[in-house]
Motif scaffolding. Structure first.
Motif: not given
Length: 649
Positions: A182-197
Protein backbone atom coordinates in the motif's frame (compact mmCIF):
# COMPACT_ATOMS: atom_id res chain seq x y z
CA UNK A 1 -11.37 -17.89 -17.78
CA UNK A 2 -12.70 -19.56 -20.92
CA UNK A 3 -11.46 -22.88 -22.36
CA UNK A 4 -12.75 -23.94 -25.80
CA UNK A 5 -12.19 -27.62 -26.70
CA UNK A 6 -11.64 -28.69 -30.29
CA UNK A 7 -14.00 -30.81 -32.38
CA UNK A 8 -13.75 -33.70 -34.85
CA UNK A 9 -10.39 -35.36 -35.51
CA UNK A 10 -8.55 -32.85 -33.35
CA UNK A 11 -10.82 -33.67 -30.42
CA UNK A 12 -10.28 -37.39 -30.98
CA UNK A 13 -6.53 -36.82 -30.85
CA UNK A 14 -6.87 -34.95 -27.54
CA UNK A 15 -8.92 -37.79 -26.07
CA UNK A 16 -6.08 -40.17 -26.81
CA UNK A 17 -3.60 -38.05 -24.85
CA UNK A 18 -2.75 -38.54 -21.18
CA UNK A 19 -5.09 -36.72 -18.80
CA UNK A 20 -2.36 -34.28 -17.80
CA UNK A 21 -2.05 -33.05 -21.36
CA UNK A 22 -5.69 -33.01 -22.45
CA UNK A 23 -7.40 -31.87 -19.24
CA UNK A 24 -4.94 -29.52 -17.54
CA UNK A 25 -5.32 -25.82 -18.32
CA UNK A 26 -2.92 -24.62 -20.97
CA UNK A 27 -1.51 -22.00 -18.59
CA UNK A 28 0.38 -22.49 -15.31
CA UNK A 29 -1.64 -21.83 -12.12
CA UNK A 30 -0.73 -18.17 -11.49
CA UNK A 31 -2.05 -17.10 -14.90
CA UNK A 32 -5.68 -16.47 -13.97
CA UNK A 33 -8.39 -13.86 -14.28
CA UNK A 34 -7.62 -10.63 -12.35
CA UNK A 35 -3.91 -11.47 -12.22
CA UNK A 36 -0.96 -9.07 -12.32
CA UNK A 37 2.12 -9.46 -14.53
CA UNK A 38 5.43 -7.72 -13.91
CA UNK A 39 5.98 -4.52 -15.89
CA UNK A 40 9.12 -3.50 -17.76
CA UNK A 41 10.72 -6.96 -17.82
CA UNK A 42 10.59 -9.77 -20.40
CA UNK A 43 7.64 -11.96 -19.39
CA UNK A 44 7.91 -15.74 -19.32
CA UNK A 45 4.58 -17.51 -19.85
CA UNK A 46 4.35 -21.29 -19.65
CA UNK A 47 2.07 -24.26 -19.22
CA UNK A 48 1.10 -27.62 -20.68
CA UNK A 49 -0.22 -28.78 -24.02
CA UNK A 50 -0.07 -31.91 -26.13
CA UNK A 51 3.51 -33.06 -26.78
CA UNK A 52 4.89 -31.45 -29.94
CA UNK A 53 1.96 -29.04 -30.24
CA UNK A 54 2.59 -25.44 -31.40
CA UNK A 55 1.53 -22.81 -28.85
CA UNK A 56 0.86 -19.09 -29.40
CA UNK A 57 0.53 -16.50 -26.61
CA UNK A 58 -0.77 -12.95 -27.06
CA UNK A 59 -1.34 -9.98 -24.72
CA UNK A 60 -1.42 -6.22 -25.28
CA UNK A 61 -0.47 -6.63 -28.93
CA UNK A 62 2.61 -8.73 -28.10
CA UNK A 63 2.87 -12.28 -29.44
CA UNK A 64 5.23 -15.20 -28.80
CA UNK A 65 5.29 -18.80 -30.03
CA UNK A 66 6.72 -22.10 -28.83
CA UNK A 67 6.31 -25.87 -29.26
CA UNK A 68 5.45 -28.19 -26.39
CA UNK A 69 8.22 -30.66 -25.56
CA UNK A 70 7.87 -34.44 -25.32
CA UNK A 71 6.35 -34.10 -21.83
CA UNK A 72 3.87 -31.46 -22.98
CA UNK A 73 5.63 -28.52 -21.33
CA UNK A 74 5.94 -25.25 -23.18
CA UNK A 75 7.31 -21.78 -22.42
CA UNK A 76 7.50 -18.49 -24.27
CA UNK A 77 8.97 -15.12 -23.37
CA UNK A 78 7.02 -11.99 -24.23
CA UNK A 79 8.79 -8.63 -24.58
CA UNK A 80 8.60 -6.17 -21.70
CA UNK A 81 5.32 -4.30 -21.34
CA UNK A 82 4.74 -0.99 -19.55
CA UNK A 83 2.32 -0.72 -16.65
CA UNK A 84 -1.32 -0.70 -17.69
CA UNK A 85 -4.38 -2.79 -18.41
CA UNK A 86 -6.69 -4.45 -18.00
CA UNK A 87 -5.72 -6.80 -20.82
CA UNK A 88 -6.70 -10.25 -22.04
CA UNK A 89 -4.06 -12.97 -22.20
CA UNK A 90 -4.84 -15.55 -24.88
CA UNK A 91 -3.14 -18.92 -25.45
CA UNK A 92 -3.81 -21.13 -28.49
CA UNK A 93 -2.58 -24.70 -28.78
CA UNK A 94 -4.02 -26.52 -31.76
CA UNK A 95 -7.77 -26.22 -31.44
CA UNK A 96 -7.69 -25.36 -27.74
CA UNK A 97 -7.91 -21.76 -26.58
CA UNK A 98 -7.57 -20.40 -23.06
CA UNK A 99 -8.23 -16.75 -22.29
CA UNK A 100 -7.41 -14.90 -19.08
CA UNK A 101 -9.32 -11.67 -18.52
CA UNK A 102 -8.81 -8.49 -16.50
CA UNK A 103 -5.01 -8.85 -16.41
CA UNK A 104 -3.01 -5.87 -15.14
CA UNK A 105 0.64 -5.03 -15.79
CA UNK A 106 2.38 -3.61 -12.73
CA UNK A 107 4.62 -4.75 -9.88
CA UNK A 108 4.47 -8.25 -8.39
CA UNK A 109 5.80 -8.97 -4.89
CA UNK A 110 6.18 -12.34 -3.22
CA UNK A 111 5.79 -12.29 0.58
CA UNK A 112 6.90 -15.38 2.48
CA UNK A 113 8.11 -16.69 5.82
CA UNK A 114 6.54 -17.84 9.05
CA UNK A 115 3.77 -16.57 11.32
CA UNK A 116 4.72 -12.90 11.55
CA UNK A 117 4.46 -12.62 7.77
CA UNK A 118 1.38 -14.84 7.83
CA UNK A 119 -0.34 -12.68 10.49
CA UNK A 120 -3.42 -11.26 8.81
CA UNK A 121 -4.82 -7.77 8.50
CA UNK A 122 -7.67 -8.88 10.77
CA UNK A 123 -5.08 -9.45 13.54
CA UNK A 124 -3.16 -6.20 13.05
CA UNK A 125 -3.57 -2.90 14.82
CA UNK A 126 -6.73 -0.97 13.96
CA UNK A 127 -7.98 -3.98 12.01
CA UNK A 128 -11.62 -2.93 11.76
CA UNK A 129 -10.78 0.39 10.14
CA UNK A 130 -8.05 -1.08 7.92
CA UNK A 131 -10.44 -3.68 6.54
CA UNK A 132 -13.34 -1.26 6.06
CA UNK A 133 -11.14 1.12 4.04
CA UNK A 134 -9.48 -1.55 1.87
CA UNK A 135 -10.91 -0.91 -1.58
CA UNK A 136 -8.37 -0.94 -4.39
CA UNK A 137 -9.28 -2.68 -7.67
CA UNK A 138 -5.75 -2.04 -8.95
CA UNK A 139 -4.16 -4.16 -6.20
CA UNK A 140 -4.64 -7.91 -6.52
CA UNK A 141 -3.99 -10.70 -3.98
CA UNK A 142 -3.35 -14.42 -4.24
CA UNK A 143 -2.73 -16.81 -1.33
CA UNK A 144 -0.88 -20.10 -1.61
CA UNK A 145 -2.38 -22.83 0.57
CA UNK A 146 -0.15 -24.52 3.14
CA UNK A 147 1.32 -27.76 1.84
CA UNK A 148 4.53 -29.73 1.52
CA UNK A 149 5.99 -32.15 -1.01
CA UNK A 150 9.00 -34.44 -1.25
CA UNK A 151 9.93 -33.14 -4.73
CA UNK A 152 9.33 -29.83 -6.55
CA UNK A 153 5.79 -29.54 -7.94
CA UNK A 154 4.88 -27.96 -11.26
CA UNK A 155 1.36 -27.15 -10.07
CA UNK A 156 -0.07 -26.35 -6.65
CA UNK A 157 -1.99 -29.11 -4.89
CA UNK A 158 -4.86 -26.73 -4.09
CA UNK A 159 -6.66 -24.21 -6.30
CA UNK A 160 -5.89 -20.54 -5.90
CA UNK A 161 -7.25 -17.33 -7.41
CA UNK A 162 -6.35 -13.68 -7.81
CA UNK A 163 -8.74 -11.26 -6.09
CA UNK A 164 -8.92 -7.45 -6.04
CA UNK A 165 -8.49 -5.81 -2.63
CA UNK A 166 -11.87 -5.32 -0.95
CA UNK A 167 -13.08 -5.49 2.65
CA UNK A 168 -14.12 -9.08 1.91
CA UNK A 169 -10.73 -10.22 0.56
CA UNK A 170 -8.16 -8.35 2.67
CA UNK A 171 -8.98 -9.57 6.18
CA UNK A 172 -7.08 -12.88 6.06
CA UNK A 173 -4.23 -11.66 3.85
CA UNK A 174 -0.69 -11.01 5.16
CA UNK A 175 -0.74 -7.67 6.99
CA UNK A 176 2.97 -6.87 6.60
CA UNK A 177 2.77 -7.62 2.87
CA UNK A 178 -0.35 -5.52 2.33
CA UNK A 179 0.88 -2.50 4.30
CA UNK A 180 4.22 -2.58 2.46
CA UNK A 181 2.52 -2.69 -0.92
CA UNK A 182 0.00 0.00 0.00
CA UNK A 183 2.85 2.37 0.83
CA UNK A 184 4.71 1.53 -2.39
CA UNK A 185 1.65 1.72 -4.62
CA UNK A 186 0.89 5.21 -3.36
CA UNK A 187 4.31 6.26 -4.68
CA UNK A 188 4.60 4.18 -7.85
CA UNK A 189 1.05 4.74 -9.14
CA UNK A 190 0.95 1.36 -10.91
CA UNK A 191 -1.03 -1.86 -10.29
CA UNK A 192 0.32 -4.21 -7.64
CA UNK A 193 0.05 -7.98 -7.36
CA UNK A 194 0.84 -9.68 -4.03
CA UNK A 195 1.57 -13.39 -3.55
CA UNK A 196 1.22 -14.63 0.05
CA UNK A 197 3.08 -17.92 0.58
CA UNK A 198 3.52 -18.32 4.34
CA UNK A 199 3.35 -20.94 7.09
CA UNK A 200 3.73 -20.22 10.80
CA UNK A 201 6.32 -22.02 12.89
CA UNK A 202 8.47 -23.05 9.92
CA UNK A 203 12.27 -23.21 9.72
CA UNK A 204 14.23 -21.64 6.90
CA UNK A 205 15.57 -24.90 5.44
CA UNK A 206 12.01 -26.01 4.69
CA UNK A 207 11.81 -23.05 2.27
CA UNK A 208 15.13 -23.71 0.52
CA UNK A 209 15.49 -25.48 -2.79
CA UNK A 210 17.27 -28.83 -2.96
CA UNK A 211 19.92 -27.20 -5.12
CA UNK A 212 20.81 -24.57 -2.54
CA UNK A 213 20.92 -27.22 0.19
CA UNK A 214 23.18 -29.48 -1.87
CA UNK A 215 25.61 -26.57 -2.27
CA UNK A 216 25.64 -25.96 1.50
CA UNK A 217 28.30 -28.13 3.23
CA UNK A 218 26.47 -27.88 6.58
CA UNK A 219 23.17 -29.06 5.08
CA UNK A 220 24.67 -31.70 2.79
CA UNK A 221 24.44 -34.54 5.30
CA UNK A 222 20.76 -33.86 5.98
CA UNK A 223 20.12 -33.61 2.24
CA UNK A 224 21.61 -37.07 1.74
CA UNK A 225 19.53 -38.42 4.63
CA UNK A 226 16.41 -36.89 3.14
CA UNK A 227 17.15 -38.57 -0.19
CA UNK A 228 17.54 -41.89 1.67
CA UNK A 229 14.15 -41.34 3.29
CA UNK A 230 12.54 -41.11 -0.15
CA UNK A 231 14.06 -44.47 -1.08
CA UNK A 232 13.87 -46.32 2.25
CA UNK A 233 11.96 -44.61 5.10
CA UNK A 234 12.80 -47.29 7.67
CA UNK A 235 16.54 -47.11 6.98
CA UNK A 236 16.47 -43.32 7.15
CA UNK A 237 14.59 -43.43 10.47
CA UNK A 238 17.24 -45.73 11.93
CA UNK A 239 20.11 -43.59 10.70
CA UNK A 240 18.57 -40.33 11.90
CA UNK A 241 17.52 -41.96 15.16
CA UNK A 242 21.09 -42.99 15.89
CA UNK A 243 22.17 -39.34 15.73
CA UNK A 244 19.16 -38.30 17.84
CA UNK A 245 20.06 -40.90 20.46
CA UNK A 246 23.57 -39.44 20.72
CA UNK A 247 22.05 -35.95 21.11
CA UNK A 248 19.91 -37.29 23.96
CA UNK A 249 22.86 -38.88 25.77
CA UNK A 250 24.85 -35.65 25.54
CA UNK A 251 21.96 -33.60 26.94
CA UNK A 252 20.66 -36.04 29.58
CA UNK A 253 23.88 -37.64 30.73
CA UNK A 254 22.32 -41.10 30.29
CA UNK A 255 24.81 -43.87 29.69
CA UNK A 256 24.24 -46.23 26.79
CA UNK A 257 21.68 -48.83 27.86
CA UNK A 258 20.11 -46.53 30.46
CA UNK A 259 18.10 -44.30 28.11
CA UNK A 260 14.29 -44.07 28.33
CA UNK A 261 13.81 -46.22 25.21
CA UNK A 262 15.64 -49.18 26.78
CA UNK A 263 13.95 -52.03 28.67
CA UNK A 264 14.22 -51.46 32.39
CA UNK A 265 15.13 -47.77 31.97
CA UNK A 266 15.40 -46.14 35.38
CA UNK A 267 13.40 -43.15 36.53
CA UNK A 268 10.06 -42.22 38.05
CA UNK A 269 7.70 -43.97 35.64
CA UNK A 270 4.03 -43.28 36.43
CA UNK A 271 0.74 -44.72 35.21
CA UNK A 272 -0.58 -42.82 32.18
CA UNK A 273 -3.88 -41.07 33.05
CA UNK A 274 -5.26 -40.90 29.50
CA UNK A 275 -4.47 -40.33 25.84
CA UNK A 276 -5.11 -36.60 26.02
CA UNK A 277 -2.98 -33.46 26.36
CA UNK A 278 -1.07 -33.72 29.64
CA UNK A 279 -2.30 -30.30 30.78
CA UNK A 280 -5.72 -31.95 31.18
CA UNK A 281 -4.60 -34.95 33.26
CA UNK A 282 -5.30 -33.23 36.56
CA UNK A 283 -1.64 -33.70 37.57
CA UNK A 284 -0.34 -30.44 39.05
CA UNK A 285 3.22 -30.99 37.83
CA UNK A 286 1.98 -31.26 34.22
CA UNK A 287 -0.48 -28.35 34.12
CA UNK A 288 2.04 -25.90 32.63
CA UNK A 289 4.75 -28.34 31.54
CA UNK A 290 6.75 -27.78 28.37
CA UNK A 291 9.52 -30.20 27.50
CA UNK A 292 9.95 -33.92 26.82
CA UNK A 293 7.72 -36.64 28.21
CA UNK A 294 8.43 -40.32 27.58
CA UNK A 295 5.62 -42.87 27.09
CA UNK A 296 6.10 -46.62 27.07
CA UNK A 297 4.13 -49.85 26.90
CA UNK A 298 4.72 -53.54 26.16
CA UNK A 299 3.07 -55.82 23.63
CA UNK A 300 3.41 -59.61 23.44
CA UNK A 301 3.70 -61.22 19.99
CA UNK A 302 3.99 -64.70 18.56
CA UNK A 303 6.95 -65.48 16.29
CA UNK A 304 4.61 -65.35 13.28
CA UNK A 305 3.23 -61.95 14.26
CA UNK A 306 6.69 -60.52 14.83
CA UNK A 307 7.75 -61.69 11.38
CA UNK A 308 4.67 -60.35 9.54
CA UNK A 309 4.44 -56.88 11.14
CA UNK A 310 5.18 -54.09 8.67
CA UNK A 311 4.24 -50.90 10.50
CA UNK A 312 3.06 -49.22 13.67
CA UNK A 313 0.40 -46.54 14.26
CA UNK A 314 0.87 -44.39 17.38
CA UNK A 315 -2.04 -41.95 17.29
CA UNK A 316 -1.47 -38.18 17.41
CA UNK A 317 1.16 -36.22 19.34
CA UNK A 318 1.67 -32.51 20.08
CA UNK A 319 4.18 -31.22 18.97
CA UNK A 320 6.94 -33.66 18.00
CA UNK A 321 7.55 -37.33 18.71
CA UNK A 322 10.49 -39.72 18.43
CA UNK A 323 9.38 -43.36 18.42
CA UNK A 324 11.32 -46.52 19.31
CA UNK A 325 10.48 -50.21 19.18
CA UNK A 326 12.76 -52.45 21.22
CA UNK A 327 15.27 -49.61 21.41
CA UNK A 328 15.36 -49.15 17.62
CA UNK A 329 14.29 -45.71 16.26
CA UNK A 330 11.38 -46.16 13.84
CA UNK A 331 10.18 -42.63 13.09
CA UNK A 332 9.63 -39.01 14.05
CA UNK A 333 7.01 -36.39 13.14
CA UNK A 334 6.82 -32.68 13.94
CA UNK A 335 3.19 -31.87 13.12
CA UNK A 336 0.93 -31.43 16.14
CA UNK A 337 -2.26 -32.89 14.62
CA UNK A 338 -0.97 -35.67 12.36
CA UNK A 339 -1.41 -39.41 12.83
CA UNK A 340 1.93 -41.11 13.53
CA UNK A 341 2.47 -43.99 11.08
CA UNK A 342 5.91 -45.60 10.80
CA UNK A 343 7.27 -48.59 8.85
CA UNK A 344 8.95 -51.42 10.74
CA UNK A 345 12.02 -53.02 9.22
CA UNK A 346 12.35 -56.82 9.41
CA UNK A 347 13.88 -57.95 12.69
CA UNK A 348 12.75 -54.99 14.81
CA UNK A 349 10.03 -57.06 16.50
CA UNK A 350 10.58 -60.38 18.23
CA UNK A 351 8.58 -63.24 19.70
CA UNK A 352 7.54 -62.49 23.26
CA UNK A 353 7.53 -59.07 24.95
CA UNK A 354 8.25 -55.99 22.79
CA UNK A 355 8.83 -52.50 24.19
CA UNK A 356 7.21 -49.48 22.47
CA UNK A 357 8.56 -46.09 23.61
CA UNK A 358 7.58 -42.63 22.40
CA UNK A 359 9.29 -39.40 23.39
CA UNK A 360 6.97 -36.39 22.93
CA UNK A 361 8.50 -32.92 22.79
CA UNK A 362 6.27 -29.88 23.37
CA UNK A 363 7.59 -26.30 23.37
CA UNK A 364 4.39 -24.40 24.19
CA UNK A 365 0.65 -24.81 24.62
CA UNK A 366 -0.82 -28.27 24.93
CA UNK A 367 1.42 -31.32 24.72
CA UNK A 368 1.29 -35.10 24.64
CA UNK A 369 -0.13 -38.16 22.91
CA UNK A 370 -3.82 -37.48 22.44
CA UNK A 371 -6.95 -38.58 20.64
CA UNK A 372 -8.69 -41.31 22.61
CA UNK A 373 -9.99 -42.94 19.41
CA UNK A 374 -6.88 -42.37 17.28
CA UNK A 375 -5.50 -45.65 15.85
CA UNK A 376 -2.70 -47.19 17.91
CA UNK A 377 -1.88 -50.56 16.41
CA UNK A 378 0.51 -52.85 14.60
CA UNK A 379 -0.05 -53.47 10.88
CA UNK A 380 0.70 -56.81 9.22
CA UNK A 381 1.58 -57.77 5.67
CA UNK A 382 -1.75 -59.55 5.15
CA UNK A 383 -3.75 -56.44 6.08
CA UNK A 384 -4.55 -57.56 9.62
CA UNK A 385 -3.96 -55.27 12.61
CA UNK A 386 -3.34 -55.70 16.33
CA UNK A 387 -4.33 -52.96 18.77
CA UNK A 388 -1.67 -51.60 21.13
CA UNK A 389 -2.55 -51.65 24.85
CA UNK A 390 -5.02 -49.05 26.20
CA UNK A 391 -3.82 -45.97 28.10
CA UNK A 392 -4.15 -47.77 31.43
CA UNK A 393 -1.31 -50.10 30.36
CA UNK A 394 1.08 -47.28 29.44
CA UNK A 395 3.54 -45.38 31.65
CA UNK A 396 5.02 -41.90 31.37
CA UNK A 397 8.05 -40.01 32.69
CA UNK A 398 8.69 -36.26 32.38
CA UNK A 399 12.26 -35.17 31.66
CA UNK A 400 12.48 -31.37 32.01
CA UNK A 401 15.46 -29.24 31.12
CA UNK A 402 16.59 -31.05 27.96
CA UNK A 403 15.57 -28.35 25.46
CA UNK A 404 14.30 -28.54 21.90
CA UNK A 405 15.55 -31.57 20.02
CA UNK A 406 16.90 -32.06 16.49
CA UNK A 407 14.35 -32.46 13.70
CA UNK A 408 14.30 -34.88 10.79
CA UNK A 409 15.27 -33.36 7.43
CA UNK A 410 12.07 -34.73 5.84
CA UNK A 411 9.70 -32.85 8.15
CA UNK A 412 7.33 -30.54 6.31
CA UNK A 413 7.84 -27.46 8.49
CA UNK A 414 11.29 -27.96 10.04
CA UNK A 415 13.05 -30.22 7.55
CA UNK A 416 14.46 -29.58 4.10
CA UNK A 417 12.71 -28.25 0.99
CA UNK A 418 9.20 -29.54 1.74
CA UNK A 419 7.58 -26.09 1.71
CA UNK A 420 9.72 -24.87 -1.15
CA UNK A 421 8.63 -27.86 -3.23
CA UNK A 422 4.89 -27.29 -2.68
CA UNK A 423 4.57 -23.53 -2.07
CA UNK A 424 7.39 -21.83 -4.03
CA UNK A 425 8.44 -24.18 -6.87
CA UNK A 426 4.96 -24.14 -8.51
CA UNK A 427 5.23 -20.34 -8.85
CA UNK A 428 7.77 -21.18 -11.53
CA UNK A 429 9.74 -18.38 -13.22
CA UNK A 430 6.92 -15.85 -12.68
CA UNK A 431 8.51 -12.40 -12.93
CA UNK A 432 8.68 -10.43 -9.67
CA UNK A 433 9.65 -6.96 -8.58
CA UNK A 434 10.98 -8.38 -5.31
CA UNK A 435 10.57 -10.65 -2.28
CA UNK A 436 9.70 -9.74 1.32
CA UNK A 437 10.87 -12.36 3.84
CA UNK A 438 9.92 -12.44 7.55
CA UNK A 439 11.17 -15.58 9.30
CA UNK A 440 13.71 -16.67 11.86
CA UNK A 441 11.86 -17.33 15.10
CA UNK A 442 11.81 -21.07 14.35
CA UNK A 443 15.61 -21.08 13.95
CA UNK A 444 16.57 -19.38 17.23
CA UNK A 445 17.54 -22.73 18.74
CA UNK A 446 20.14 -23.19 15.99
CA UNK A 447 21.07 -19.61 15.17
CA UNK A 448 24.68 -20.24 14.18
CA UNK A 449 24.97 -20.34 10.40
CA UNK A 450 21.56 -18.77 9.75
CA UNK A 451 23.21 -16.10 7.58
CA UNK A 452 24.50 -18.87 5.30
CA UNK A 453 21.08 -20.48 5.18
CA UNK A 454 19.45 -17.16 4.32
CA UNK A 455 22.03 -16.47 1.61
CA UNK A 456 21.31 -19.92 0.18
CA UNK A 457 17.57 -19.28 0.16
CA UNK A 458 18.01 -15.96 -1.66
CA UNK A 459 20.35 -17.51 -4.22
CA UNK A 460 18.03 -20.46 -4.87
CA UNK A 461 14.95 -18.32 -5.32
CA UNK A 462 16.76 -15.88 -7.59
CA UNK A 463 17.71 -18.83 -9.76
CA UNK A 464 14.10 -20.00 -9.98
CA UNK A 465 12.76 -16.55 -10.81
CA UNK A 466 15.46 -15.90 -13.38
CA UNK A 467 16.77 -12.70 -11.78
CA UNK A 468 20.21 -12.74 -10.16
CA UNK A 469 19.59 -9.24 -8.77
CA UNK A 470 16.08 -9.83 -7.43
CA UNK A 471 15.65 -7.59 -4.36
CA UNK A 472 15.07 -9.28 -1.00
CA UNK A 473 13.64 -7.34 1.92
CA UNK A 474 14.42 -9.09 5.21
CA UNK A 475 12.50 -8.30 8.40
CA UNK A 476 14.76 -8.69 11.41
CA UNK A 477 12.76 -10.62 14.01
CA UNK A 478 11.05 -8.47 16.63
CA UNK A 479 11.68 -8.44 20.34
CA UNK A 480 9.83 -11.11 22.28
CA UNK A 481 10.42 -12.90 25.56
CA UNK A 482 11.91 -11.93 28.93
CA UNK A 483 13.89 -8.77 29.52
CA UNK A 484 17.30 -9.05 31.12
CA UNK A 485 18.95 -6.99 33.88
CA UNK A 486 22.38 -8.44 33.13
CA UNK A 487 23.95 -9.45 29.80
CA UNK A 488 22.65 -12.78 28.51
CA UNK A 489 23.16 -15.12 25.61
CA UNK A 490 20.12 -15.11 23.33
CA UNK A 491 19.10 -17.15 20.30
CA UNK A 492 16.77 -14.32 19.26
CA UNK A 493 19.62 -11.81 19.32
CA UNK A 494 21.90 -14.21 17.46
CA UNK A 495 19.33 -14.63 14.68
CA UNK A 496 19.02 -10.84 14.37
CA UNK A 497 22.78 -10.51 13.96
CA UNK A 498 22.86 -13.38 11.45
CA UNK A 499 20.14 -11.61 9.46
CA UNK A 500 22.18 -8.41 9.55
CA UNK A 501 25.26 -10.26 8.31
CA UNK A 502 23.37 -11.90 5.44
CA UNK A 503 22.02 -8.54 4.28
CA UNK A 504 25.42 -6.85 4.66
CA UNK A 505 26.91 -9.44 2.28
CA UNK A 506 24.18 -8.98 -0.38
CA UNK A 507 23.99 -5.72 -2.31
CA UNK A 508 20.44 -6.49 -3.44
CA UNK A 509 19.04 -7.08 0.05
CA UNK A 510 17.68 -4.67 2.66
CA UNK A 511 17.02 -5.10 6.37
CA UNK A 512 13.88 -3.85 8.11
CA UNK A 513 14.80 -3.59 11.81
CA UNK A 514 11.84 -4.50 14.02
CA UNK A 515 13.36 -5.12 17.45
CA UNK A 516 11.61 -2.06 18.89
CA UNK A 517 8.23 -3.16 17.50
CA UNK A 518 8.05 -6.34 19.58
CA UNK A 519 5.90 -7.38 22.51
CA UNK A 520 7.46 -9.03 25.56
CA UNK A 521 4.35 -11.19 25.98
CA UNK A 522 3.49 -11.95 22.36
CA UNK A 523 5.73 -13.36 19.62
CA UNK A 524 3.28 -11.84 17.11
CA UNK A 525 3.34 -8.04 17.60
CA UNK A 526 0.33 -6.36 15.99
CA UNK A 527 1.98 -3.23 14.61
CA UNK A 528 2.44 -4.55 11.12
CA UNK A 529 1.77 -1.11 9.65
CA UNK A 530 5.22 0.05 10.77
CA UNK A 531 6.79 -3.24 9.61
CA UNK A 532 5.24 -2.60 6.21
CA UNK A 533 6.52 0.98 6.16
CA UNK A 534 10.06 -0.12 6.94
CA UNK A 535 9.89 -2.83 4.28
CA UNK A 536 8.74 -0.19 1.81
CA UNK A 537 11.75 2.00 2.69
CA UNK A 538 14.06 -0.86 1.72
CA UNK A 539 12.08 -1.48 -1.46
CA UNK A 540 12.32 2.16 -2.48
CA UNK A 541 16.11 1.80 -2.51
CA UNK A 542 16.69 -1.78 -3.67
CA UNK A 543 13.77 -2.15 -6.09
CA UNK A 544 13.06 1.41 -7.22
CA UNK A 545 16.46 3.09 -7.09
CA UNK A 546 15.76 5.92 -4.65
CA UNK A 547 18.55 7.40 -2.58
CA UNK A 548 17.23 7.58 0.98
CA UNK A 549 18.17 6.35 4.44
CA UNK A 550 16.20 3.14 4.76
CA UNK A 551 17.51 0.82 7.48
CA UNK A 552 18.61 2.98 10.41
CA UNK A 553 22.12 3.35 11.87
CA UNK A 554 24.34 0.52 10.66
CA UNK A 555 27.63 -0.44 12.40
CA UNK A 556 30.76 -0.18 10.27
CA UNK A 557 33.52 -1.14 12.70
CA UNK A 558 34.66 -1.04 16.32
CA UNK A 559 38.16 0.20 17.17
CA UNK A 560 39.90 0.52 20.52
CA UNK A 561 41.94 3.55 21.44
CA UNK A 562 43.28 3.61 24.98
CA UNK A 563 40.42 3.17 27.45
CA UNK A 564 37.62 3.51 24.94
CA UNK A 565 36.10 1.72 21.95
CA UNK A 566 34.74 3.75 19.06
CA UNK A 567 31.85 2.18 17.11
CA UNK A 568 31.27 3.95 13.79
CA UNK A 569 27.87 3.94 12.07
CA UNK A 570 26.60 4.69 8.58
CA UNK A 571 23.25 4.81 6.76
CA UNK A 572 21.60 7.31 9.10
CA UNK A 573 19.02 9.92 8.30
CA UNK A 574 20.74 12.80 10.06
CA UNK A 575 22.76 12.49 13.25
CA UNK A 576 22.64 9.71 15.82
CA UNK A 577 20.41 10.39 18.79
CA UNK A 578 19.44 8.67 22.01
CA UNK A 579 15.77 8.55 22.90
CA UNK A 580 14.61 9.50 26.39
CA UNK A 581 18.15 10.08 27.69
CA UNK A 582 21.35 11.98 27.01
CA UNK A 583 23.23 8.71 26.38
CA UNK A 584 22.32 5.52 24.49
CA UNK A 585 21.90 2.30 26.45
CA UNK A 586 22.16 -1.35 25.44
CA UNK A 587 25.91 -1.53 24.65
CA UNK A 588 28.08 -4.38 25.97
CA UNK A 589 31.78 -5.17 25.84
CA UNK A 590 32.91 -8.79 26.02
CA UNK A 591 35.99 -10.96 26.21
CA UNK A 592 36.47 -13.60 23.55
CA UNK A 593 34.97 -16.27 25.82
CA UNK A 594 31.29 -17.21 25.84
CA UNK A 595 29.06 -15.43 28.43
CA UNK A 596 31.71 -12.81 29.27
CA UNK A 597 29.82 -9.61 28.41
CA UNK A 598 29.07 -6.60 30.61
CA UNK A 599 27.03 -3.44 30.12
CA UNK A 600 29.12 -0.31 29.55
CA UNK A 601 28.60 3.44 29.48
CA UNK A 602 28.23 4.98 26.03
CA UNK A 603 28.06 8.46 24.51
CA UNK A 604 27.35 9.75 21.01
CA UNK A 605 30.17 11.47 19.10
CA UNK A 606 29.01 12.48 15.61
CA UNK A 607 28.58 9.33 13.54
CA UNK A 608 30.01 7.14 16.30
CA UNK A 609 29.33 5.87 19.79
CA UNK A 610 32.19 5.89 22.30
CA UNK A 611 32.24 3.07 24.86
CA UNK A 612 34.07 3.18 28.19
CA UNK A 613 36.30 0.11 28.52
CA UNK A 614 37.03 0.66 32.22
CA UNK A 615 38.80 -2.39 33.69
CA UNK A 616 37.34 -5.20 31.57
CA UNK A 617 38.20 -6.91 28.32
CA UNK A 618 37.12 -5.49 24.98
CA UNK A 619 37.42 -8.21 22.34
CA UNK A 620 33.82 -7.88 21.18
CA UNK A 621 31.09 -5.26 21.29
CA UNK A 622 27.39 -6.05 21.29
CA UNK A 623 24.39 -3.79 21.04
CA UNK A 624 20.71 -4.42 21.72
CA UNK A 625 21.36 -8.03 22.73
CA UNK A 626 18.67 -10.18 24.34
CA UNK A 627 15.22 -11.59 23.67
CA UNK A 628 13.43 -8.28 24.34
CA UNK A 629 16.23 -5.73 24.72
CA UNK A 630 15.62 -2.07 25.60
CA UNK A 631 17.63 -0.02 23.10
CA UNK A 632 17.64 3.73 22.57
CA UNK A 633 19.94 4.52 19.62
CA UNK A 634 18.06 5.95 16.62
CA UNK A 635 18.58 8.34 13.74
CA UNK A 636 16.72 11.60 13.20
CA UNK A 637 14.14 9.86 11.03
CA UNK A 638 13.11 7.55 13.87
CA UNK A 639 14.72 4.36 12.59
CA UNK A 640 16.48 2.24 15.23
CA UNK A 641 20.05 1.06 15.02
CA UNK A 642 20.26 -2.63 14.16
CA UNK A 643 21.29 -5.06 16.90
CA UNK A 644 24.79 -6.35 16.22
CA UNK A 645 27.96 -8.01 17.43
CA UNK A 646 31.37 -6.90 16.13
CA UNK A 647 34.94 -7.84 16.92
CA UNK A 648 36.95 -4.93 18.31
CA UNK A 649 39.98 -4.06 16.19
Amino acid sequence: MKVIPGMGAAAALLLALPATAQDAPLLAPLFQDHGVLQRDKPLPVWGNAAPGQPVEVEIAGKTARATADSAGRWRVELPAIAAGGPYTLTVRAGSRVQTISDVLIGDVWLCSGQSNMELSVSQALNAQSEIANANDPMMRLITVQKDSATAPLERFKHPLAWEPVTPKTIGEFSAACYFMARDLKGRQKVPFGLIDSTWGGTAINAWRSAGSLAADPVAKGDAELRALHQRDPAAAARKWGTAWMQWWRERSGDAAGREPWQAGAPGNWLKLPAFELWEGWGVSAMENYNGIVWYRTEIRLTAAQAKKATGIELGIADDMDVAFVNGVPVGSTNVWNQQRSYPLAPGVLKAGVNLVTVGVIDTGGGGGMYGKDAPRLLKFADGATLALPPASDWQYRATPGIGDSPHTPWESTSGQSGLYNAMIAPIGPYRLRGVAWYQGEADTGAASGYSTRLAGLMSGWRGQFGDSQLPFLIVQIAGWGPRNAIPVESGNASIRDEQRRAVAADRNAALAVATDLGDVWDIHPANKQEVGRRLALGARVKAYGETIAYSGPWPVDARRTGDSVRVTFTGMDGPLQAWSATRPIGFELCAAAYASCRFVEARIDGDAVILDVADGAADRVRYCWGDSPVCTLYDRGGLPATPFELNVE
